[in-house]
Design a protein around this motif. Structure first.
Motif: not given
Length: 246
Positions: A93-94, A131-136, A139-141
């Motif tokens: 979900l974006p 490191e990645f939990g708060a990223r949308w 913003a991920l590959s």
């Protein structure tokens, strides 16, 4: 998060979409803790069969059982909360960050520790939560999104994991990396896995058994070694030849 999977069985399953027969009396048994790959060309019925196991598709005839329970008597929403499901595009979900996406199932079940479950699953798939939990998701590959989707499939601690072409859209290097992650996870968790793929080599690399499908039927279901050594139909032989996997 160690698990022991459950037995899955389809018996004489039929499904039609209008005049098209998607499944024509399919029977399949997947043993606890094993990986079975469904392989075949587009339109062979792979995804339709896969989705019967979480009642996203309802068979018109035949039966589906999981752990000895007839799924026609199981609430479909409750069932989906207990079955991990990863689709090709990840389906994140974006408007939710990675942690919340990963923790969706335990959150839906009302688990007050859903964030911890999410972080545990993210760490497990090689996507450190700190490191990645708060990223949308944006913003991920591509590979990171698929890892997050895999984490979401595992965060509810399922006995069953359904994978619908989960690595198909990735570049070759990323695909190999995530396949390696999956193999390590399966060795540790031993959930029961059904993997849909069009790539016979991928099936041979990841699965214990392979079911080759054509026109809504299973042409042959066997171990990897048996399939390579003794294809039982011309179609299976042709598929092996095309893939260079004979």
């Amino acid at each position: 998060m160690n698990k022991t999977g459950v037995r899955i069985e389809a018996r004489d399953v039929f499904k039609r979409y209008g005049p098209v027969t998607a499944l024509a009396g399919v029977s399949l048994v997947v043993e606890p803790g094993s990986v079975t790959a469904l392989v075949g060309e587009s339109g062979s019925g792979k995804t339709t069969l896969l989705r019967c196991f979480n009642r996203m598709v309802e068979p018109e005839a035949g039966s589906i059982s999981v752990g000895g329970r007839d799924l026609s008597h199981v609430d479909p929403v409750a069932l989906r909360h207990g079955v991990g499901y990863v689709q090709q595009d990840g389906g994140l979900l974006p408007h939710w960050n990675t942690r919340r996406n990963a923790g969706m199932v335990p959150w839906l079940r009302g688990d007050p520790e859903f964030e911890r479950r999410a972080d545990e699953a993210l760490n497990l798939v090689g996507l450190p939560a700190n490191e990645f939990g708060a990223r949308w998701p944006r913003a991920l590959s591509g590979g990171q999104r698929q890892r997050a989707a895999l984490a979401r499939g595992l965060a509810g601690r399922p006995d069953i994991l359904l994978l619908d072409e989960p690595f198909g859209a990735l570049d070759a290097i990323t695909r190999v990396d995530i396949q390696r992650t999956f193999r390590a996870l399966q060795s540790e968790l031993r959930v029961t896995v059904i993997l849909v793929t069009h790539d016979l080599r991928e099936a041979f690399h990841l699965a214990d058994r392979v079911a080759v499908m054509k026109s809504g039927s299973i042409e042959q279901e066997a171990t990897v070694a048996e399939l390579q050594a003794r294809p039982t139909t011309d179609y299976v032989s042709e598929l092996l030849d095309k893939a260079g996997a004979a």
